[in-house]
Structures are given as structure tokens and as C-alpha cells.
Design a protein around this motif. Structure first.
Motif, PDB file in Angstrom:
ATOM      1  N   UNK A 135       0.845  -1.192   0.000  1.00  0.00           N
ATOM      2  CA  UNK A 135       0.000   0.000   0.000  1.00  0.00           C
ATOM      3  C   UNK A 135       0.884   1.248   0.000  1.00  0.00           C
ATOM      4  N   UNK A 136       0.680   2.089  -1.003  1.00  0.00           N
ATOM      5  CA  UNK A 136       1.539   3.261  -1.220  1.00  0.00           C
ATOM      6  C   UNK A 136       0.675   4.511  -1.320  1.00  0.00           C
ATOM      7  N   UNK A 137       1.099   5.569  -0.655  1.00  0.00           N
ATOM      8  CA  UNK A 137       0.446   6.871  -0.743  1.00  0.00           C
ATOM      9  C   UNK A 137       1.416   7.875  -1.341  1.00  0.00           C
ATOM     10  N   UNK A 172      -2.281  -4.081 -10.168  1.00  0.00           N
ATOM     11  CA  UNK A 172      -1.930  -2.704  -9.812  1.00  0.00           C
ATOM     12  C   UNK A 172      -3.192  -1.848  -9.793  1.00  0.00           C
ATOM     13  N   UNK A 173      -3.474  -1.286  -8.638  1.00  0.00           N
ATOM     14  CA  UNK A 173      -4.637  -0.419  -8.470  1.00  0.00           C
ATOM     15  C   UNK A 173      -4.162   1.011  -8.199  1.00  0.00           C
ATOM     16  N   UNK A 226      -1.424  -1.310  -4.284  1.00  0.00           N
ATOM     17  CA  UNK A 226      -2.515  -0.346  -4.235  1.00  0.00           C
ATOM     18  C   UNK A 226      -1.900   1.032  -4.016  1.00  0.00           C
ATOM     19  N   UNK A 227      -2.086   1.938  -4.982  1.00  0.00           N
ATOM     20  CA  UNK A 227      -1.472   3.260  -4.938  1.00  0.00           C
ATOM     21  C   UNK A 227      -2.567   4.314  -4.863  1.00  0.00           C
ATOM     22  N   UNK A 228      -2.454   5.207  -3.907  1.00  0.00           N
ATOM     23  CA  UNK A 228      -3.371   6.344  -3.810  1.00  0.00           C
ATOM     24  C   UNK A 228      -2.580   7.624  -4.041  1.00  0.00           C
ATOM     25  N   UNK A 279       2.416   1.191   3.596  1.00  0.00           N
ATOM     26  CA  UNK A 279       3.790   0.689   3.681  1.00  0.00           C
ATOM     27  C   UNK A 279       4.786   1.772   3.285  1.00  0.00           C
ATOM     28  N   UNK A 280       4.396   2.612   2.328  1.00  0.00           N
ATOM     29  CA  UNK A 280       5.273   3.669   1.828  1.00  0.00           C
ATOM     30  C   UNK A 280       4.451   4.942   1.621  1.00  0.00           C
TER      31      UNK A 280
END
Length: 295
Positions: A67-69, A123-124, A94-96, A143-144
Motif C-alpha cells: 500500500x503506497x500513498x 496494480x490499483x 494499491x497506490x493512492x 507501507x510507503x
């Protein structure tokens, strides 16, 4: 010249807020064009690639979702770079992308729609509007957290408090920020004015401040990748089409009483002439800061 008055950092960063992309003076800045011009610099292209490597997506277990922001995701180009890297490695990600400027949000969404077929089904990418200082995510979600030239525009301690909250324990902040920048020119009057009226830079810039502040906020500083670069007057001119940014600065100087109208016009004239005749150089150090949230 009025004594003891200078611009504050917020005078230059308010343009990124969702206020029709206008400088305080009323001049409209094309943020899309500005960011695209910035991307043409080889130093920035190289830095973005180093950020991807420092993220170390290959070290995550294939069985779990990463999970990445991305705070201040801008045009969404970096979202796609991360998505392409995850696709290459066969990772589930999962990228926001978090952004406050509606113009940039639309650009990022359009880029994703046009290029999403290049990404794997694992990949989302989601692009949302929000405030970095009050993020609507649960504690310990990511996570990042990535930040590319975003933290310089906000209250740094408040932003780090929020970033720490939404990171998992041992989750990492990877921030690309500038530090220790300056300009030089044989036009001593212009340089003196520049040094006197612009925000005080003795703290070394956001990247330097981060390296002192992160350990105090329960982060382990894991790396500081620095690259120095030099930009010519002609390059600086190319970054400010029609001199909108500098005209805006000139008008703000007058409006805030930092300079008289005559002094501000002289400063603007000297700066433009220095750039157009290549009698100015800009130096900067671009840092990639990696830090992990401690228990």
C-alpha cells in the motif's frame, strides 16, 4: 528599501491550493505547463528513477499487497512510474495519489485512463482530493508514503505528524526535496535585492530540515541521496513562460510593502535581463530522503 520586510514561504506556495491557480497578486499560473517544463530537466528525470529504486518494491513478499500513498501527486506521472515498476516486478500494489488542486487531479485521472492498459491487473491506482495536513486515512494504513517536492509547500512538522500516523510501523517515507539552493549573478544590485526580500534560506531548505526533524519525530533516517546541479539563465527563463511567476513575485513585493513599485520593477527587469543574457546561475542540491517509522 523597506527594512525588516521580506516574503514568507506561504506567499510563494499558496498557488498550489485550489484557488484557480492564481498567485496572490491575481496573475494566473499554468501549473500543468510548469510541472511539464520541470520534468524536462535531466536532473529531475534521473531523480525520479532513483526514487523508484529506493522504494525497493522487489523486497516485498509477492503474497502481500503493498500500500503506497503519494502526497501531492500532481500530474500523476509518478503514480504511473510506480505502477509500471510494480507491473515489471509482478507485485500487487494499491497506490493512492492525494492532491488538493482540482486542475491537477483531472490531469492525473486523464493520464491514468490513457495509460492504465500498460499496467497489470494487480496494480490499483486511485486519485483523490485531500489535505496533506488532515488526511482521511486510518492509522497505520501504508507501507510507503512518497512525497515529491510537496513538503516544501506545507507546515513541515504538521505534515510529518500526519505521515507518521498513516504509516505502518517500519513503513517508510521517501521524500524528494530540494535543499541549499542559491542564485549567482554579476548584477550585484539584483542579487542583493533577491537575498533581502525573499524568504530566509539559512535553514538549508526542506531537505536539510527533514534530516534534523525526522529523528526527533520517531523516524529512523535510513538514507540521504544527494545530487548537486547547476541551471543556466536560459533554463530558468524556459521554466517561467511569459515571466508569470516572476511578475507575480514582483506584484506581491509591492502589495506587501516589501519593495516600492519602482524597486520591484527594477528587480524584475534586472532578473529577466540576467536570464536572457545568461548572466545568472542557479545552484541546488536535490535530496532523496528515506526514513522509517519507529515503534
Amino acid at each position: 528599501m523597506t527594512e525588516n520586510k521580506r516574503l514568507a514561504a506561504e506567499d510563494l506556495s499558496n498557488v498550489w491550493k485550489d484557488n484557480n491557480n492564481k498567485l496572490t497578486s491575481g496573475l494566473k499560473l499554468d501549473l500543468v505547463q510548469h510541472l511539464l517544463q520541470q520534468r524536462q530537466s535531466q536532473e529531475w528525470v534521473d531523480a525520479k528513477q532513483r526514487v523508484i529504486k529506493i522504494m525497493k518494491l522487489d523486497q516485498f513478499d509477492n503474497s502481500r499487497e503493498i500500500k503506497i500513498l503519494d502526497i501531492g501527486c500532481g500530474l500523476g506521472i509518478d503514480l504511473m512510474l510506480v505502477g509500471e515498476e510494480a507491473t515489471r516486478l509482478g507485485k500487487t500494489v494499491s497506490i493512492i495519489g492525494l492532491e488538493q488542486n482540482s486542475t491537477l487531479i483531472e490531469e492525473a485521472k486523464n493520464l491514468y485512463e490513457n495509460q492504465k492498459d500498460h499496467l497489470s491487473s494487480n496494480v490499483s491506482i486511485q486519485i483523490v482530493r485531500g489535505d496533506i495536513l488532515q488526511m482521511e486515512f486510518n492509522d497505520g494504513t501504508f507501507d510507503i508514503v512518497r512525497s515529491d517536492i510537496t513538503l516544501q509547500h506545507v507546515d513541515l512538522p504538521k505534515a510529518l505528524t500526519e505521515i507518521k500516523r498513516v504509516l505502518k510501523v517500519n513503513g517508510r517515507l521517501i521524500a524528494l526535496e530540494g535543499g541549499a539552493s542559491n542564485i549567482f549573478s554579476p548584477d550585484e544590485i539584483m542579487i542583493k535585492t533577491y537575498d533581502t526580500v525573499l524568504p530566509n534560506r539559512r535553514d538549508g531548505g526542506t531537505a536539510i530540515r527533514l534530516q534534523f526533524l525526522l529523528p526527533k519525530m520517531n523516524f529512523e533516517l535510513r538514507g540521504s541521496d544527494a545530487t548537486a546541479f547547476l541551471q543556466s539563465g536560459q533554463f530558468l527563463a524556459s521554466q517561467d513562460k511569459d515571466w508569470i511567476k516572476m511578475r507575480g513575485v514582483s506584484e506581491i513585493l509591492i502589495k506587501k510593502g516589501v519593495l516600492t513599485e519602482e524597486e520591484s520593477k527594477d528587480f524584475l527587469k534586472r532578473y529577466i535581463e540576467a536570464c536572457e543574457t545568461n548572466q545568472i546561475l542557479s545552484t541546488a542540491i536535490l535530496f532523496i530522503i528515506e526514513a522509517a517509522k519507529c515503534k
